[in-house]
Scaffold this motif. Sequence first.
Motif, PDB file in Angstrom:
ATOM      1  N   ASN A   1       0.864  -1.175   0.000  1.00 47.24           N
ATOM      2  CA  ASN A   1       0.000   0.000   0.000  1.00 47.24           C
ATOM      3  C   ASN A   1       0.903   1.229   0.000  1.00 47.24           C
ATOM      4  OD1 ASN A   1      -1.786   2.080   0.509  1.00 47.24           O
ATOM      5  ND2 ASN A   1      -3.053   0.854   1.886  1.00 47.24           N
ATOM      6  N   CYS A   2       0.908   1.940  -1.107  1.00 48.57           N
ATOM      7  CA  CYS A   2       1.868   3.030  -1.269  1.00 48.57           C
ATOM      8  C   CYS A   2       1.693   4.114  -0.210  1.00 48.57           C
ATOM      9  CB  CYS A   2       1.715   3.635  -2.676  1.00 48.57           C
ATOM     10  SG  CYS A   2       2.077   2.462  -4.015  1.00 48.57           S
ATOM     11  N   GLY A   3       0.440   4.485   0.071  1.00 43.79           N
ATOM     12  CA  GLY A   3       0.215   5.551   1.055  1.00 43.79           C
ATOM     13  C   GLY A   3       0.686   5.163   2.434  1.00 43.79           C
ATOM     14  N   VAL A   4       0.333   3.950   2.861  1.00 43.89           N
ATOM     15  CA  VAL A   4       0.740   3.489   4.204  1.00 43.89           C
ATOM     16  C   VAL A   4       2.245   3.313   4.257  1.00 43.89           C
ATOM     17  CG1 VAL A   4       0.507   1.625   5.877  1.00 43.89           C
ATOM     18  CG2 VAL A   4      -1.486   2.403   4.591  1.00 43.89           C
ATOM     19  N   PHE A   5       2.835   2.731   3.159  1.00 40.93           N
ATOM     20  CA  PHE A   5       4.286   2.510   3.127  1.00 40.93           C
ATOM     21  C   PHE A   5       5.037   3.829   3.263  1.00 40.93           C
ATOM     22  CE2 PHE A   5       8.206   2.230   0.599  1.00 40.93           C
ATOM     23  CZ  PHE A   5       8.835   1.165   1.217  1.00 40.93           C
ATOM     24  N   LEU A   6       4.644   4.818   2.496  1.00 44.64           N
ATOM     25  CA  LEU A   6       5.340   6.094   2.544  1.00 44.64           C
ATOM     26  C   LEU A   6       5.105   6.829   3.878  1.00 44.64           C
ATOM     27  CD1 LEU A   6       7.181   7.787   0.819  1.00 44.64           C
ATOM     28  CD2 LEU A   6       5.176   8.941  -0.131  1.00 44.64           C
ATOM     29  N   ALA A   7       3.885   6.684   4.448  1.00 43.25           N
ATOM     30  CA  ALA A   7       3.597   7.338   5.733  1.00 43.25           C
ATOM     31  C   ALA A   7       4.462   6.749   6.843  1.00 43.25           C
ATOM     32  CB  ALA A   7       2.124   7.205   6.068  1.00 43.25           C
ATOM     33  N   ASP A   8       4.635   5.417   6.833  1.00 46.35           N
ATOM     34  CA  ASP A   8       5.483   4.785   7.853  1.00 46.35           C
ATOM     35  C   ASP A   8       6.933   5.242   7.715  1.00 46.35           C
ATOM     36  OD1 ASP A   8       3.285   3.460   8.830  1.00 46.35           O
ATOM     37  OD2 ASP A   8       3.644   1.627   7.677  1.00 46.35           O
ATOM     38  N   HIS A   9       7.438   5.343   6.480  1.00 51.89           N
ATOM     39  CA  HIS A   9       8.820   5.768   6.303  1.00 51.89           C
ATOM     40  C   HIS A   9       9.001   7.237   6.655  1.00 51.89           C
ATOM     41  CE1 HIS A   9       9.408   1.911   4.294  1.00 51.89           C
ATOM     42  NE2 HIS A   9      10.723   2.151   4.334  1.00 51.89           N
ATOM     43  N   VAL A  10       7.960   8.050   6.445  1.00 46.75           N
ATOM     44  CA  VAL A  10       8.058   9.445   6.864  1.00 46.75           C
ATOM     45  C   VAL A  10       8.245   9.540   8.375  1.00 46.75           C
ATOM     46  CG1 VAL A  10       6.692  11.545   7.147  1.00 46.75           C
ATOM     47  CG2 VAL A  10       6.857  10.471   4.916  1.00 46.75           C
ATOM     48  N   LYS A  11       7.535   8.698   9.090  1.00 47.17           N
ATOM     49  CA  LYS A  11       7.722   8.667  10.555  1.00 47.17           C
ATOM     50  C   LYS A  11       9.153   8.247  10.900  1.00 47.17           C
ATOM     51  CE  LYS A  11       2.925   7.761  11.825  1.00 47.17           C
ATOM     52  NZ  LYS A  11       1.999   6.828  12.507  1.00 47.17           N
ATOM     53  N   ILE A  12       9.673   7.246  10.162  1.00 46.82           N
ATOM     54  CA  ILE A  12      11.048   6.804  10.426  1.00 46.82           C
ATOM     55  C   ILE A  12      12.030   7.948  10.155  1.00 46.82           C
ATOM     56  CG2 ILE A  12      12.840   5.213   9.672  1.00 46.82           C
ATOM     57  CD1 ILE A  12      10.618   3.185   9.059  1.00 46.82           C
ATOM     58  N   TYR A  13      11.810   8.669   9.040  1.00 41.98           N
ATOM     59  CA  TYR A  13      12.692   9.792   8.712  1.00 41.98           C
ATOM     60  C   TYR A  13      12.648  10.861   9.810  1.00 41.98           C
ATOM     61  CZ  TYR A  13      12.657   7.751   4.004  1.00 41.98           C
ATOM     62  OH  TYR A  13      12.787   6.910   2.956  1.00 41.98           O
ATOM     63  N   MET A  14      11.466  11.193  10.261  1.00 37.09           N
ATOM     64  CA  MET A  14      11.351  12.244  11.267  1.00 37.09           C
ATOM     65  C   MET A  14      12.024  11.840  12.573  1.00 37.09           C
ATOM     66  SD  MET A  14       9.848  14.718   9.767  1.00 37.09           S
ATOM     67  CE  MET A  14       9.476  15.773  11.165  1.00 37.09           C
ATOM     68  N   ALA A  15      11.862  10.569  12.956  1.00 40.27           N
ATOM     69  CA  ALA A  15      12.518  10.104  14.187  1.00 40.27           C
ATOM     70  C   ALA A  15      14.027  10.128  14.034  1.00 40.27           C
ATOM     71  CB  ALA A  15      12.029   8.697  14.526  1.00 40.27           C
TER      72      ALA A  15
END
Length: 624
Positions: A60-74
């Motif tokens: 799921n592109c939206g969920v995949f990218l949203a999870d990685h955005v959280k990883i980037y921010m952390a």
Amino acid sequence: VLKVGTLYPEMSVHEKGLDFYIDLLHKGQLDENVPVANLEKTLAYFDTIYPMYLIEMKTNCGVFLADHVKIYMAAIENLRTEVRRARAILDPSSEGSEVGVLMKTLENQLKDLEAQVKIIKRRLPQDRSQGPLSFPESVALTVHQCAGNLAAVVKVTDAFGKAIMALAIANPDAGVPGPKMHDALLNAVDSKTEFGDQGIQFTMKNVALTLTKLSVISTAIQNGEYDFDGTREETSVQPILLRAQQVKAEVKDATGLKYKLEAKDGEIKDFKKLLKTKQEELSEMQVRKDLLEKKLIDSNRDHDLMIEKLQRKLDDTTNLMKRKEKEFEETMDHLQADIDSLENERGELKDKMKQMSKKALLQGLSKEPKSLLASGSGAAGGGNSSDAGGLGGPTSLGPSLPSPVRDSPLLVQQVSDMKAAVNSLQQSKARIQGNHLRERLARLKPINIPKHQIKLNTNNQEKTDTSKENNNLDQEQQLTKLIKRCGAARDELFWLLCSQEIVDLTNIKGNMARKDAKEQATRKIREKSLRTEISLLQLEITKLMACRLDNGNTVPSDFGSFSSSAASQAINQKDYCLMGSIRVPAANKDEPESQQLPAAEIPAAVPLILNIQELKQIHAAVLH
């Protein structure tokens, strides 16, 4: 799914490790001192099994990218914290060194990287559903590689931060010089990565590479290259997912219970600490205990003696209470029997009162007022006719009570409700009887009192003509007054018979007891005045009868008027004879039975005592 299920035993072990870190995070105990080696092993394990078992699952592109955005921010937040710590520890004189320039460059790169990540985040759907994004696997691989690059930089900066902290602690008065920090960073790169040949520039290169790739992705997202075309695949919810949701809910409930148990365990620990403190205080007081032991033994002896005395007193009090309860029950039974007998007597008197007519009552008042009052007093007072007992109700006191008995609240409430019900029934019945009597009186024809013409002897007519007319007028007025007084006495008697209240003997003290006593005293006063009034009515009726029988011939004196000898003889005469009967109105045999009065409404016969002259007058009036 079945293949993944075979890995459940191995995955459960790693799941327990993740739960450990999650619990520490919930408790606020997860910091830089907690070892993360097990967490890294878990991540490596899942990275290994993903290409083997889960690579076929559609991303799921939206969920995949949203999870990685959280990883980037952390990761950005972590790197910013480490860079600030390193710049704070660095010696101010080494700001121009290679490490100082690297830290400044790295901080600027992090700002640019955070801006690109925020651009990507603004284009993501907020509810994590399938949104307007769709990109190929190559972009997903790039996003994943960026996350790996930032993870490697985070590991290096973490080791670098621990090393320079040790150097700062060793010499807290001065900052760490640049060469030492350069060596510490180089050692961190060698120990955490395989790119030791890049030196300290490893961190800056990885962040720059990540920034470049994410800039391309953010630009593509802004240009709409990854916009979703709107086609959605119809997917049915698999049973295993439903079961997983149920299991998650159960796990969530179990987690809540677990937190509650942990809170209870914390409380138990606090209580144990408190108990330990009290035990220490107890050990300190042990020395004083030896000195007070003798006094304690004496106090125990006195206490035992006091307990024996109190026990004996308690037994005596218990026996006394049982005896009082028995006496109270006997008293209540006796009072209930008295109340029942009074109710029966009152019911009988009411039945008798219904059968009385107006003329019978007048005749009884003129002949036997004393007996009628005695019977009324008996009905109202429960059979007590003596003046000492009074007419106000039952005076049975039952067995003597040495001390006040506290009534049961339920019994008091029941007696109060019964009194209210009896009073309501009495008032309703008296109102119904009064209405019935008024209706009967309204149906009766009015009584015409004829004016009797008394013929006097011709010898005395001229001398006493004026006095006889005055006497006739006085007799008529006196008769009217007597009738009114008889009616008032009858109403008073009826009121006394119908308004008898049951005395509440349970209220032996208080306002209710004083109120009952006041009502009884008032009733006695009214009954006494009624006796006096009936006696006076009897005397005046006798005098009036004597005057009418003797044709007004009375003997005046200084103290009163007395009837003549002929009138006294007629009054005291016992052997009367029946001369005839007159029925008013006369019965008409031709009249239908429906128009005739019923037998119950026909008034009773009224006897008249007449002399020969008055009999002739009635005979002449009837014939004419």
